[in-house]
Scaffold this motif. Structure first.
Motif, PDB file in Angstrom:
ATOM      1  N   VAL A  52       0.859  -1.194   0.000  1.00  0.00           N
ATOM      2  CA  VAL A  52       0.000   0.000   0.000  1.00  0.00           C
ATOM      3  C   VAL A  52       0.891   1.238   0.000  1.00  0.00           C
ATOM      4  CG1 VAL A  52      -1.752   1.301   1.278  1.00  0.00           C
ATOM      5  CG2 VAL A  52      -1.837  -1.212   1.195  1.00  0.00           C
ATOM      6  N   GLY A  53       0.759   2.053  -1.044  1.00  0.00           N
ATOM      7  CA  GLY A  53       1.567   3.264  -1.172  1.00  0.00           C
ATOM      8  C   GLY A  53       2.657   3.053  -2.191  1.00  0.00           C
ATOM      9  N   GLY A  54       2.764   3.985  -3.136  1.00  0.00           N
ATOM     10  CA  GLY A  54       3.761   3.871  -4.204  1.00  0.00           C
ATOM     11  C   GLY A  54       4.795   4.975  -4.132  1.00  0.00           C
ATOM     12  N   GLY A  55       5.256   5.307  -2.911  1.00  0.00           N
ATOM     13  CA  GLY A  55       6.333   6.282  -2.750  1.00  0.00           C
ATOM     14  C   GLY A  55       7.671   5.560  -2.701  1.00  0.00           C
ATOM     15  N   PHE A  56       8.668   6.207  -2.062  1.00  0.00           N
ATOM     16  CA  PHE A  56      10.008   5.609  -2.025  1.00  0.00           C
ATOM     17  C   PHE A  56       9.980   4.233  -1.357  1.00  0.00           C
ATOM     18  CE2 PHE A  56      11.206  10.002  -2.803  1.00  0.00           C
ATOM     19  CZ  PHE A  56      12.181   9.821  -3.775  1.00  0.00           C
ATOM     20  N   GLY A  57       9.185   4.099  -0.296  1.00  0.00           N
ATOM     21  CA  GLY A  57       9.131   2.807   0.387  1.00  0.00           C
ATOM     22  C   GLY A  57       8.372   1.772  -0.430  1.00  0.00           C
ATOM     23  N   MET A  76       0.636  -3.490  -6.060  1.00  0.00           N
ATOM     24  CA  MET A  76       0.875  -2.230  -5.348  1.00  0.00           C
ATOM     25  C   MET A  76      -0.332  -1.313  -5.550  1.00  0.00           C
ATOM     26  SD  MET A  76       3.957   0.511  -5.830  1.00  0.00           S
ATOM     27  CE  MET A  76       3.052   1.593  -6.927  1.00  0.00           C
ATOM     28  N   ILE A  77      -0.857  -0.794  -4.464  1.00  0.00           N
ATOM     29  CA  ILE A  77      -2.038   0.075  -4.548  1.00  0.00           C
ATOM     30  C   ILE A  77      -1.634   1.498  -4.173  1.00  0.00           C
ATOM     31  CG2 ILE A  77      -4.408   0.438  -3.774  1.00  0.00           C
ATOM     32  CD1 ILE A  77      -4.285  -2.587  -2.853  1.00  0.00           C
ATOM     33  N   GLU A  78      -1.795   2.404  -5.120  1.00  0.00           N
ATOM     34  CA  GLU A  78      -1.383   3.804  -4.923  1.00  0.00           C
ATOM     35  C   GLU A  78      -2.535   4.697  -5.379  1.00  0.00           C
ATOM     36  OE1 GLU A  78       1.097   5.986  -3.769  1.00  0.00           O
ATOM     37  OE2 GLU A  78      -0.245   7.484  -4.636  1.00  0.00           O
ATOM     38  N   HIS A 119      -4.488   1.827  -9.187  1.00  0.00           N
ATOM     39  CA  HIS A 119      -4.669   3.182  -8.672  1.00  0.00           C
ATOM     40  C   HIS A 119      -6.011   3.253  -7.959  1.00  0.00           C
ATOM     41  CE1 HIS A 119      -0.956   4.644 -10.161  1.00  0.00           C
ATOM     42  NE2 HIS A 119      -1.220   4.146 -11.349  1.00  0.00           N
ATOM     43  N   ASP A 120      -5.936   3.293  -6.652  1.00  0.00           N
ATOM     44  CA  ASP A 120      -7.132   3.282  -5.818  1.00  0.00           C
ATOM     45  C   ASP A 120      -6.694   3.737  -4.431  1.00  0.00           C
ATOM     46  OD1 ASP A 120      -9.736   2.731  -4.910  1.00  0.00           O
ATOM     47  OD2 ASP A 120      -9.861   0.964  -6.209  1.00  0.00           O
ATOM     48  N   ARG A 121      -7.662   4.000  -3.558  1.00  0.00           N
ATOM     49  CA  ARG A 121      -7.300   4.395  -2.181  1.00  0.00           C
ATOM     50  C   ARG A 121      -7.714   3.279  -1.230  1.00  0.00           C
ATOM     51  NH1 ARG A 121      -9.962   7.310   1.621  1.00  0.00           N
ATOM     52  NH2 ARG A 121     -11.636   7.709   0.121  1.00  0.00           N
ATOM     53  N   MET A 147       2.738  -1.959   4.310  1.00  0.00           N
ATOM     54  CA  MET A 147       2.111  -0.633   4.373  1.00  0.00           C
ATOM     55  C   MET A 147       3.200   0.426   4.277  1.00  0.00           C
ATOM     56  SD  MET A 147      -1.161  -0.916   4.788  1.00  0.00           S
ATOM     57  CE  MET A 147      -1.726   0.560   5.597  1.00  0.00           C
ATOM     58  N   ALA A 148       3.072   1.298   3.286  1.00  0.00           N
ATOM     59  CA  ALA A 148       4.057   2.381   3.106  1.00  0.00           C
ATOM     60  C   ALA A 148       3.313   3.670   2.779  1.00  0.00           C
ATOM     61  CB  ALA A 148       5.038   2.018   2.000  1.00  0.00           C
ATOM     62  N   PRO A 149       2.457   4.131   3.705  1.00  0.00           N
ATOM     63  CA  PRO A 149       1.592   5.279   3.365  1.00  0.00           C
ATOM     64  C   PRO A 149       2.222   6.638   3.631  1.00  0.00           C
ATOM     65  CG  PRO A 149       0.971   4.438   5.507  1.00  0.00           C
ATOM     66  CD  PRO A 149       2.149   3.609   5.045  1.00  0.00           C
ATOM     67  N   GLY A 150       3.497   6.669   4.074  1.00  0.00           N
ATOM     68  CA  GLY A 150       4.114   7.974   4.330  1.00  0.00           C
ATOM     69  C   GLY A 150       3.523   8.640   5.565  1.00  0.00           C
ATOM     70  N   ILE A 151       3.412   9.965   5.495  1.00  0.00           N
ATOM     71  CA  ILE A 151       2.957  10.728   6.676  1.00  0.00           C
ATOM     72  C   ILE A 151       1.596  11.367   6.435  1.00  0.00           C
ATOM     73  CG2 ILE A 151       5.280  11.315   7.504  1.00  0.00           C
ATOM     74  CD1 ILE A 151       4.187  14.229   6.117  1.00  0.00           C
ATOM     75  N   GLY A 347      13.711   9.634   2.169  1.00  0.00           N
ATOM     76  CA  GLY A 347      13.506   8.786   0.997  1.00  0.00           C
ATOM     77  C   GLY A 347      14.589   7.719   0.917  1.00  0.00           C
ATOM     78  N   HIS A 348      15.810   8.115   1.307  1.00  0.00           N
ATOM     79  CA  HIS A 348      16.932   7.177   1.240  1.00  0.00           C
ATOM     80  C   HIS A 348      16.697   5.997   2.193  1.00  0.00           C
ATOM     81  CE1 HIS A 348      21.379   6.843   0.155  1.00  0.00           C
ATOM     82  NE2 HIS A 348      21.101   5.748   0.851  1.00  0.00           N
ATOM     83  N   THR A 349      16.286   6.288   3.427  1.00  0.00           N
ATOM     84  CA  THR A 349      16.071   5.170   4.370  1.00  0.00           C
ATOM     85  C   THR A 349      14.825   4.382   3.961  1.00  0.00           C
ATOM     86  OG1 THR A 349      14.832   6.519   5.957  1.00  0.00           O
ATOM     87  CG2 THR A 349      17.194   6.305   6.338  1.00  0.00           C
ATOM     88  N   ALA A 350      13.807   5.056   3.425  1.00  0.00           N
ATOM     89  CA  ALA A 350      12.601   4.324   2.984  1.00  0.00           C
ATOM     90  C   ALA A 350      12.989   3.311   1.905  1.00  0.00           C
ATOM     91  CB  ALA A 350      11.545   5.295   2.460  1.00  0.00           C
ATOM     92  N   ASN A 351      13.859   3.724   0.998  1.00  0.00           N
ATOM     93  CA  ASN A 351      14.338   2.854  -0.089  1.00  0.00           C
ATOM     94  C   ASN A 351      15.143   1.675   0.475  1.00  0.00           C
ATOM     95  OD1 ASN A 351      16.960   2.347  -1.793  1.00  0.00           O
ATOM     96  ND2 ASN A 351      15.439   2.914  -3.319  1.00  0.00           N
ATOM     97  N   CYS A 379      22.061  12.184   3.157  1.00  0.00           N
ATOM     98  CA  CYS A 379      21.158  13.280   2.845  1.00  0.00           C
ATOM     99  C   CYS A 379      21.955  14.473   2.340  1.00  0.00           C
ATOM    100  CB  CYS A 379      20.355  13.649   4.077  1.00  0.00           C
ATOM    101  SG  CYS A 379      19.248  14.961   3.656  1.00  0.00           S
ATOM    102  N   TYR A 380      21.772  14.773   1.077  1.00  0.00           N
ATOM    103  CA  TYR A 380      22.386  15.960   0.488  1.00  0.00           C
ATOM    104  C   TYR A 380      21.419  17.128   0.589  1.00  0.00           C
ATOM    105  CZ  TYR A 380      25.881  12.962  -1.702  1.00  0.00           C
ATOM    106  OH  TYR A 380      26.896  12.079  -1.920  1.00  0.00           O
ATOM    107  N   SER A 381      21.962  18.311   0.804  1.00  0.00           N
ATOM    108  CA  SER A 381      21.130  19.521   0.734  1.00  0.00           C
ATOM    109  C   SER A 381      21.848  20.525  -0.143  1.00  0.00           C
ATOM    110  CB  SER A 381      20.948  20.149   2.121  1.00  0.00           C
ATOM    111  OG  SER A 381      20.406  19.216   3.024  1.00  0.00           O
TER     112      SER A 381
END
Ligand SMILES: Cc1cc2nc3c(=O)[nH]c(=O)nc-3n(C[C@H](O)[C@H](O)[C@H](O)COP(=O)(O)OP(=O)(O)OC[C@H]3O[C@@H](n4cnc5c(N)ncnc54)[C@H](O)[C@@H]3O)c2cc1C
Length: 442
Positions: A52-57, A76-78, A119-121, A147-151, A347-351, A379-381
């Motif tokens: 669940v969730g199609g972000g970095f994780g 994958m459901i995003e 693509h669904d919620r 489950m990777a729904p982020g924040i 994103g790096h740690t999620a990956n 983490c680059y800035s």
């Protein structure tokens, strides 16, 4: 696809050998595990994993599940058609990138990796029946769920700031329309105006994100509106890479940026979004901005809380070895939503977590001990397009099963480094972005 440091045969052996597999923490790209080896343990129907969730994780986990074991049935459901990355969204504000540059499709997950992308919620989870219910009315069954729904945000934690208020005073802490809204407001701001940014309390996604945003807005102002000012009203006493950022601000943007920590009156008590006024010091001091960027306190993505995966902290406790929930069996929670010891929400740690979790799930289906994790975060800035700084760290499980930073591994960019090094790090930042998005979505 090339393996990093270990061969195809070694990977299968490592999964079999269980605890000896800490080398897997280095998997930047792991070659396909032969389906024959994968399915020796299960002659029955292919195990089903729903992500669940199609972000970095989520995207990384779905992809690597199929790479590690192509016999798996991975869905994958995003909720969104494309993914807009938060990394790089500050660069859009600085005028260095467009929204198109930070938008990624799921085509490769489908066509190259055989992930069934829907693509669904997701609206609820039935852990007893092992199924997830979707907004469209469909349901999907799983053997294991990731489950990777982020924040999500703690709307209303500060008086005057709820979801409706974010349409006037953007948070821009989920990339997409909010990024565009903030960009539009900055572009409409008069030269000589004040931009107020209010970073949230810990824990929140991407601790160096607010000072990078300040830097990118400062770069935009220097180029287009040099008389403008930036005021940081912080809920905390300091921020990530503070010394490096502040030195760079003095050099690149002298006199433009003021930082007010919580103890000196930086803690926001109330926001009036109609007048763009921020109240601090028990409401006694008012700060009026031409543009205000209020970033609310955070918690795990709403679906995690609604599914019983979050505890009273608002985040999801997991076994930090396999990232299986300690509250709901057969469900793994990864990325920002999880409580992951010392690992920052990035994103790096999620990956990284996603790849280790994919390896754990494959191991669990095969009845072997999941490999021991070793995680990395870099983490680059960007402080300007030609000025980059970074922080890096390595994390391993301690005897209590908590992911802890390894002493002596990683570190910060050096203080007083020659300018060439800052230029190189700015290039590395852009290389990092290409690499991580390719690894997650390509
Ligand atoms: C301004 C900014 C800059 C950043 N810069 C960096 C950086 O330089 N480097 C770095 O490593 N990290 C950076 N980050 C942090 C990074 O964006 C996050 O840590 C990362 O996105 C977390 O990945 P995730 O998979 O947990 O969540 P996300 O990437 O947010 O993915 C979650 C996905 O789940 C989907 N979803 C949620 N609920 C549902 C549901 N019910 N049904 C279906 N889909 C759902 C969402 O639509 C979303 O696509 C930055 C963050 C910000 C805000």
């Amino acid at each position: 696809m090339k393996m990093t440091g270990i061969s195809r045969r070694d990977f299968v052996k490592l999964l079999g050998a269980g605890g000896a597999a800490s080398a897997l923490g280095l998997v930047g790209g792991c070659e396909t595990v032969p389906a024959s080896a994968a399915s020796a343990a299960s002659a029955k129907a292919a195990p089903r994993v729903v992500v669940v969730g199609g972000g970095f994780g989520g995207a990384t986990c779905a992809k690597y599940l199929r790479i590690y074991d192509p016999s798996l049935n991975v869905t994958m459901i995003e909720q969104n058609a494309n993914f807009v990355t938060c990394p790089g969204s500050n660069w859009v504000l600085g005028g260095m990138r467009t929204m198109a540059d930070i938008t990624h499709s799921y085509a490769a997950l489908r066509s190259k990796h055989g992930v069934n992308v829907m693509h669904d919620r997701v609206v609820s989870i039935d852990a007893a029946r092992r199924s997830v219910a979707l907004a469209s009315g469909k349901s999907v069954e799983y053997d294991r769920l990731v489950m990777a729904p982020g924040i999500d945000f703690r709307w209303g934690a500060i008086e005057g700031y709820d979801e409706a208020a974010s349409e006037l005073v953007p948070h821009a802490w989920k990339a997409g329309p909010q990024t565009l809204l903030l960009q539009k407001q900055l572009q409409a701001m008069p030269d000589g105006g004040t931009f107020i940014i209010c970073p949230p309390p810990m824990p929140f996604r991407c601790p160096p994100g607010p000072p990078e945003r300040v830097s990118m807005v400062a770069h935009y102002f220097k180029t287009h509106k040099p008389r403008s000012k930036i005021l940081i009203l912080d809920a905390k006493e300091g921020f990530s890479k503070q010394g490096l950022f502040m030195d760079a601000w003095d050099e690149l943007y002298p006199g433009m940026i003021e930082f007010v920590p919580a103890s000196k009156g930086g803690k926001v008590q109330r926001v009036d979004v109609k007048t763009r006024t921020v109240y601090t010091d028990e409401g006694l001091t008012t700060h009026k901005g031409d543009v205000v960027n209020f970033i609310p306190a955070q918690r795990a993505g709403a679906i995690a809380g609604a599914s019983g995966l979050a505890n009273e902290s608002g985040w999801c406790p997991v076994n930090q070895h396999t990232f299986e929930s300690t509250l709901v069996p057969n469900v793994h929670v990864i990325g920002d939503a999880a409580v992951a010891g010392d690992l920052p929400k990035s994103g790096h740690t999620a990956n990284n977590i996603a790849k280790m979790t994919a390896a754990s799930i494959v191991s669990l289906f095969r009845g072997v001990k999941p490999p021991l994790p070793s995680h990395v975060n870099t983490c680059y800035s960007l402080v300007s397009p030609e000025y980059g700084i970074s922080v890096a760290a390595v994390y391993r499980l301690n005897e209590k099963g908590v992911l802890e930073g390894v002493k002596g591994a990683g570190g910060l960019s050096p203080k007083d480094a020659p300018r060439l090094q800052r230029v190189q790090e700015a290039n590395y930042a852009q290389g990092w972005y290409k690499g991580i998005t390719q690894d997650s979505f390509g």
